[in-house]
Motif scaffolding. Structure first.
Motif, short mmCIF file in Angstrom:
data_model
loop_
_atom_site.label_atom_id
_atom_site.label_comp_id
_atom_site.label_asym_id
_atom_site.label_seq_id
_atom_site.Cartn_x
_atom_site.Cartn_y
_atom_site.Cartn_z
N MET A 68 0.85 -1.19 0.00
CA MET A 68 0.00 0.00 0.00
C MET A 68 0.89 1.25 0.00
O MET A 68 1.75 1.39 0.82
N HIS A 74 1.56 5.21 0.55
CA HIS A 74 0.97 6.25 1.39
C HIS A 74 1.43 7.61 0.93
O HIS A 74 2.53 7.78 0.44
N HIS A 81 2.33 13.92 3.73
CA HIS A 81 1.67 15.20 3.97
C HIS A 81 2.62 16.23 4.51
O HIS A 81 2.40 17.42 4.35
N TRP A 82 3.64 15.76 5.19
CA TRP A 82 4.68 16.65 5.68
C TRP A 82 5.93 16.42 4.86
O TRP A 82 6.37 15.29 4.71
N LEU A 107 6.02 15.39 19.61
CA LEU A 107 4.96 15.55 18.63
C LEU A 107 4.85 14.33 17.72
O LEU A 107 3.77 13.82 17.46
N LEU A 108 5.99 13.89 17.24
CA LEU A 108 5.95 12.72 16.38
C LEU A 108 5.61 11.47 17.18
O LEU A 108 4.81 10.64 16.77
N ILE A 156 1.91 9.74 18.24
CA ILE A 156 0.95 9.20 17.28
C ILE A 156 1.09 7.68 17.15
O ILE A 156 2.02 7.21 16.52
N PRO A 157 0.16 6.93 17.71
CA PRO A 157 0.21 5.47 17.52
C PRO A 157 0.06 5.10 16.05
O PRO A 157 0.54 4.05 15.62
N ALA A 158 -0.57 5.94 15.28
CA ALA A 158 -0.85 5.59 13.89
C ALA A 158 0.40 5.47 13.04
O ALA A 158 0.35 4.94 11.93
N ARG A 159 1.53 5.97 13.54
CA ARG A 159 2.77 5.88 12.76
C ARG A 159 3.81 5.16 13.60
O ARG A 159 4.57 5.77 14.35
N GLN A 191 6.04 8.65 7.91
CA GLN A 191 4.79 8.74 7.18
C GLN A 191 4.49 7.48 6.38
O GLN A 191 3.35 7.21 6.04
N HIS A 247 2.81 2.38 8.95
CA HIS A 247 1.39 2.33 9.28
C HIS A 247 1.12 1.07 10.08
O HIS A 247 1.93 0.15 10.07
N PHE A 248 -0.04 1.02 10.69
CA PHE A 248 -0.50 -0.26 11.20
C PHE A 248 -0.58 -1.20 10.01
O PHE A 248 -1.04 -0.82 8.95
N LEU A 249 -0.16 -2.44 10.23
CA LEU A 249 -0.28 -3.38 9.12
C LEU A 249 -1.75 -3.68 8.88
O LEU A 249 -2.51 -3.82 9.83
#
Lengths: 326, 167, 740
Positions: A1, A3, A6-7, A162-163, A166-169, A318, A321-323
């Protein structure tokens, strides 16, 4: 996948520049505190460096916003759960402090432009603002340098927080990232001072200066190594998502950037040079033998390494990701 | 996806919802394929809300997570914070946007645009607090799962196995 | 698209190399119309020397979709003179409140920046893309003059008229017949000539209905309903599956329908015939058929039984690659479930020359198990147009056409219905000049340059014609090569003749006024007709007048009709009872067809050995995706966003053997053409097959999103025509594949 990013470069540059400023400020404050004429150059260079990278970086940051004209909203309140909100305040505080600090370090002939109200009731009357006398100037430097230290730590660390928040990354989501960014920031700050000092010297600088710069930076670099090792270790020993994430620098698309750019260029080589310099300074007690060119190299490499570290983190993060569960 | 994009003025190239294809899995001729539609999970514990520096993202009492388009500064922190990649940056408005559960339709008693048009009858929307609602009934009578629960987000989209086969 | 030069008078279509960036920039600069509010639309129009007419009305306008042939009822939501959303009309039986992706994307067509805005007359060479913008007056005068010229010099038969299934077909046919040409090209022969011919001969009905609500067992051969979405029927299938019906899908590819089905049978292309013949064998030999039904309602059973006597499952297994045991099981299950079971008539099935026989086999299979007009089986459906009397407009009788048709119907193909024809033969006749040379082609809402097999042949045929006129909405491929392009208003901007669906009369009405200079078909045909001296055949003042005249026998006014979108007449008490009669020569279901017998073809379904590819060749399969309709939608920005390329599916083993990995560039080569595309390596297809989605590979530079994206199957397909039904056997093309 695949991605989206965005930054991008604007954020990478901001993180780097903020780090340089934070490190420079902290170093300057420390040098000033430790005192004396012997470290004065460091204090001055640090003071001159501190406000500007972060100002440029903050400009980039605001420019990167989708709605830059709404940036004021960051100061309409504090959102305690948002590292970005807290960071905005920290950043502002840092800019104010470092700018004032910078003014105090201006050469004698410009000090007459640096005026403050000597009494509270003089605040409204700008004509009654007077320059500081040398004692006040020294005191001011100590106070601001003192205030600057925790704020620098804040600025150097919050970007990592800040980084990491985020659990999403998964690449970012580790306890190590805040400290790693902090020590890297401090190191790039020292590195920038080292670099400029090596550029500027007609004389060869005092032994004290070189001792301070090289030993500070070596220590910081060693701390960085102590951050990176557990970072790699525990990412690999963590969930699949984390394992997959750290693969980005252990065989994946950012491997070369990390190991060549950050580790070899930004950490090991400068460390080697600095230890060599320190050994020279300590072992040969007769005269300080300092190689200014090496100072350029080690300072420069530290800066480059710090930049590449931010790049790797922002981009690899970035991608991670979660698998997917399927 | 088309219905949603048109209903909500989503710029072409971005999507508020999606359908992931799972498969084709297996070896010919024993194969399987299924689909996983999704959109913003309207989490109970939204990471996007937590990280927004200006409080533009908020969760309503009814569970729908919204973005105040007048407050968003476009910093994109929330896009990074979302484990479901549910958010996108709208270049036209300079802000971040996402599924709003078609609140404007819900107010009128209509279903969200995606639910209304789904020919496979795969999407269902309703009030989980009402035990008689369609969604409550479906959850009561079927196995289900949610995505990335370990992230602590408390997503409000439940995937049920409606007696069909999973790939 | 960079329209390189567009001034007041001419358009030159061209495409810069950096197509994507150019297109994005143009869109950003405001050429994109979708989402424009009325004010911006006004500005745009003024910039292009147009006037924007006032809106029809704001609110919900009930009309009919035209993004495919299913024609679902649509509620167009109009706000400030702009269509902002389309939703399914809950009262229309084809949509039931839902729309497929294409239906939802309909306004992407109305607001497509590539719409033809004014009538155009070609100035450069055909295919150069250079046109002169003209007034309707000039374009119509010119068209009529050329058509009249052809009629006088060569006879009206020298003008070909072709169109694809649409609501205004009767007026198009009206023009053709009034003009006097017998040469009618429809796309039917590219799709389901076999199905319609077989079912008419068997049941006397074009396409039997299907009762999904009560069925327990369905067999499909192809008919990929989950991707070739026919809204309500797809919904029906979804529900039937949910209720536990068993669904068997014969398909060489693992389609989405196959994935949802209970049982997927990866049948050999062309071998479905063997499968169904073996089923017939099993059911007859084992006495599983419905004796009473066969006795009372069919003829020719004994002939059928004799024919299938040797078609054992073992015999069939080697021909269709379905194990004999599986054929037996399915036959048993099917007959047990019957009459709450049906073998779906499908559309193209395997698309081989033997597909007519396959359709016959399917038809009689349903018949012998009594699956007719009972719950869960095939239904005696009247289809569109039946049941309700609409008003008609008086007009003189048509002139007699003495010439024979170019496509060989019926003189070479005695069994093919006239209304279907054989499209590819028309094209071939233009090339060969036999039986006579055609000189003109009138294309309406169709893209023969992309749809007929062997595109280079179609292009060559064009060069033999003196005059080609196309009515279209976009500058599609055929329009791009035409001499005159007339812009029609989209379905959201016009009235079309009333249509009857089940027990209701539906109206297509405009949601907004036609954009730019586009005009509705009703107006265009009348104007051309008038200029050809055929005004008597177009006795209506305006579209609304036409509709009003159609409504005259019904107790509803046009205004009421516009409000509701449909009208449902009271049902007679007695109309529910339908006698089981069949419009065949015998009045019964013809298991053995007297018509076929009379003409000299096999009267019962008969095995015809399909061609097979040589060792290293593949069957070339084509099909649909849910996001596109044939060749019409690739430029729609919403649909393009979801699906914009058509890579070639090939099986992992076949790919590995050729050193091909997923995403690699490959050549696919047939006897008549070669294309370069990317490989989609998958387990989901028979190793001897290649598949690609049809409809891509546009050659018109007037389609800025779709130009040269993907490949066109028409570049590869060889024309084979089934001698009985005239169906084009597209899957009989074999291809070689190798790495680029």
């Amino acid at each position: 996948m695949t991605h989206e990013y965005h930054w991008g470069w604007l954020i990478v540059n901001y993180l780097f520049l903020a780090g340089v400023s934070a490190g420079a400020m902290a170093t300057s404050g420390l040098a000033n505190y430790l005192g004396g004429r012997k470290l004065e150059n460091i204090g001055r260079i640090g003071a001159y460096v501190a406000p500007f990278p972060v100002l440029i970086g903050t400009g980039l940051l605001i420019f990167d916003l989708g709605r830059p004209e709404r940036a004021w909203r960051l100061f309409a309140g504090v959102h305690w759960t948002s590292p970005m909100s807290i960071g905005s305040w920290l950043l502002t505080g840092f800019i104010v402090i470092s700018l004032l600090y910078f003014l105090l370090w201006l050469p004698e002939k410009y000090q007459r432009f640096v005026r403050v109200p000597h009494r509270l009731k003089d605040m409204r009357h700008l004509r009654r603002w007077r320059p500081l006398n040398p004692t006040q100037n020294r005191q001011g430097k100590l106070i601001l340098g003192g205030l600057g230290l925790p704020v620098s730590v804040g600025v150097g660390m919050y970007t990592g927080v800040l980084l990491g928040a985020i659990p999403a990354r998964p690449f970012w989501n580790t306890p190590m990232v805040a400290q790693l960014f902090l020590f890297s920031a401090m190191s790039t700050g020292v590195g920038s001072i080292l670099f400029i000092r090596s550029l500027l010297s007609e004389d060869h600088g005092t032994k004290a200066e070189h001792m301070l710069l090289n030993s500070m930076d070596s220590v910081l670099i060693v701390f960085e190594i102590f951050m990176i090792i557990p970072f790699l270790l525990h990412q690999t020993l963590s969930t699949w998502s984390h394992k997959e994430a750290v693969q980005l620098i252990m065989g994946g698309q950012y491997t070369l950037h990390f190991w060549l750019g950050v580790v070899v260029l930004g950490i090991l080589t400068p460390l080697g040079i600095e230890i060599f310099e320190l050994w020279n300074l300590v072992a040969k007690k007769h005269e300080p033998r300092v190689h200014l060119n090496l100072g350029l190299v080690s300072g420069g490499l530290v800066i480059v390494g710090g930049f590449i570290l931010r790049y790797v983190f922002v981009y690899a993060g970035q991608v991670s990701h979660f698998l997917p569960h399927y | 996806m088309v219905s949603c994009s048109i209903e909500n003025n989503v710029p072409v190239g971005h999507h508020r919802n999606w359908v992931h294809q799972i498969g084709i899995k297996g070896e010919f001729p024993t194969l399987g394929m299924s689909f996983e539609p999704g959109n913003c999970m309207h989490c109970d514990n939204p990471p996007c809300e937590r990280v927004c520096p200006v409080g533009a993202t908020y969760r309503r009492d009814d569970g729908i997570v919204m973005i105040d388009q007048d407050a968003c500064i476009g910093c994109k922190y929330c896009i990074e914070a979302c484990p479901y990649d549910a958010r996108y940056f709208n270049e036209e408005t300079g802000t971040t946007d996402k599924c709003t559960a078609c609140v404007h339709r819900v107010y009128k008693g209509e279903e969200p645009a995606c639910v209304a048009t789904c020919i496979g009858n795969a999407r269902h929307f309703g009030d989980l607090n009402d035990p008689k609602s369609e969604v409550s009934q479906l959850l009561a009578t079927n196995d289900y799962y949610r995505l990335y629960e370990e992230a602590g987000t408390g997503p409000a989209i439940y995937y049920i196995y409606k007696g069909g086969r999973k790939a | 698209m960079t329209v390189k030069s567009e001034n007041e008078e001419t358009i030159q279509y061209s495409m810069s190399r950096r197509k994507f960036l150019g297109a994005v920039a143009a869109g950003a600069a405001g050429v994109s119309l979708a989402g424009l509010g009325f004010d911006r639309l006004q500005v745009y129009a003024e910039q292009h020397g147009d006037t924007v007419r006032t809106t029809v009305r704001d609110g919900d306008v009930y009309t009919l979709c035209e993004m495919c042939v299913w024609r679902c009822g649509v509620a167009a939501k109009v706000h400030n003179g702009e269509i902002v959303k389309l939703e399914g009309n809950p009262d229309h039986p084809h949509s039931r409140g839902k729309l497929c992706p294409r239906g939802q994307a309909g306004l992407g067509m109305t607001y497509d920046p590539d719409r033809v805005r004014t009538p155009l007359i070609r100035v450069g060479k055909r295919g150069e893309g250079k046109f002169r913008k003209v007034t309707w007056e000039e374009a119509l005068d010119y068209t009529a003059a050329r058509m009249q010229e052809i009629k006088e010099k060569y006879g009206p038969e020298a003008m070909i008229f072709s169109t694809t299934h649409n609501l205004i077909q009767q007026q198009f046919e009206n023009l053709m017949r009034a003009y006097g040409s017998p040469n009618y090209g429809t796309q039917r022969s590219l799709c389901f000539n076999a199905m319609i011919t077989a079912n008419s001969l068997t049941f006397g009905l074009d396409e039997p209905g299907r009762d999904y609500t009560n069925t327990d067992y369905i067999i499909y051969a192809g008919r990929n309903l989950m991707e070739a979405i026919s809204n309500s029927e797809t919904q029906d299938l979804v529900e039937a599956l949910a209720k536990g019906a068993k669904v068997v899908v014969l398909d060489p590819r693992f389609t989405k329908t196959a994935a949802r089905a209970t049982e997927w049978v990866p049948v050999r292309p062309g071998g479905d015939l063997a499968f169904f013949l073996a089923m017939l064998h099993e059911i007859i030999e084992n006495d599983w058929y419905d004796h009473e039904f066969v006795e009372n309602y069919t003829v020719g059973f004994d002939e059928l039984a004799q024919e299938v006597h040797n078609y054992t499952p073992e015999w069939a297994a080697q021909r269709c690659d379905v194990p004999a045991a599986q054929i037996r099981t399915i036959a048993r299950e099917f007959s047990l479930a019957a009459p709450r079971a049906f073998a779906h008539p499908n559309w193209r099935t395997s698309n081989f020359e033997n597909s007519f026989q396959t359709e016959r086999a399917i038809a009689v299979l349903n018949a012998i198990v009594g699956s007719w007009n009972t719950p869960g089986g095939l239904q005696n459906a009247t289809g569109e147009g039946g049941g309700i009397e609409l008003g008609s407009i008086p007009q003189p009788p048509y002139p007699r056409t003495r010439a024979m048709r170019l496509d060989g119907v019926p003189w070479k193909y005695p069994v093919v219905p006239l209304k279907l024809g054989i499209f590819q033969n028309i094209r071939d006749a233009v090339l060969t000049g036999k039986p006579y040379q055609a000189h003109g082609w009138f294309v309406y809402r169709q893209n023969p340059l992309s749809s007929i097999a062997e595109r280079r042949k179609t292009l060559a045929a064009f060069s033999k014609l003196d005059f080609i006129v196309t009515i279209d909405i976009l500058m599609n491929d055929t329009a791009y090569y035409s001499d005159v392009v007339l812009p029609e208003a989209t379905y959201l901007e016009r009235y079309d003749p009333l249509t009857v669906v089940e027990d209701r009369v539906f109206l297509r009405q405009p949601a907004i006024e036609p954009l730019f200079q586009s005009k509705p078909g009703l107006w265009i045909f009348r104007e051309i007709g008038k200029r050809l001296g055929l005004g008597d055949y177009f006795n209506y003042e305006s579209e609304e007048d036409y509709i009003t005249k159609q409504l005259s026998p019904l107790p509803i006014s046009l205004a009421e009709m516009k409000d509701a979108g449909y009208y449902e007449p009271e049902k007679d008490a007695g109309s529910e009872e339908q006698e089981l009669t069949f419009h065949t020569s015998s009045g019964k279901i013809e298991l053995s067809s007297s018509v076929l017998k009379r003409v000299g073809f096999d009267p019962v379904p008969h095995w015809e050995e399909p061609a097979r590819p040589a060792g290293n060749q593949f069957y070339l399969l084509t099909g649909k995706v849910a996001q596109h309709t044939q060749f019409a939608t690739q430029n729609n920005k919403y649909l393009h966003d979801l699906f914009s390329e058509n890579p070639a599916w090939m099986h992992t083993s076949a790919a590995t053997k050729r050193g091909i990995e997923n995403g690699d560039w490959i050549y696919v080569e047939s006897k008549v053409g070669k294309v370069k595309t990317q490989a989609l390596v998958t387990e989901g297809i028979r190793p001897d097959c290649i598949f690609m989605v049809a409809g891509f590979g546009h050659v018109s530079k007037g389609l800025h999103l779709a130009f040269r994206e993907g490949i066109s199957d028409s570049d590869l397909h060889v024309s084979y025509t089934d001698p009985i039904s005239g169906s084009q056997a597209l899957s009989q093309t074999f291809v070689k594949v190798y790495k680029a």
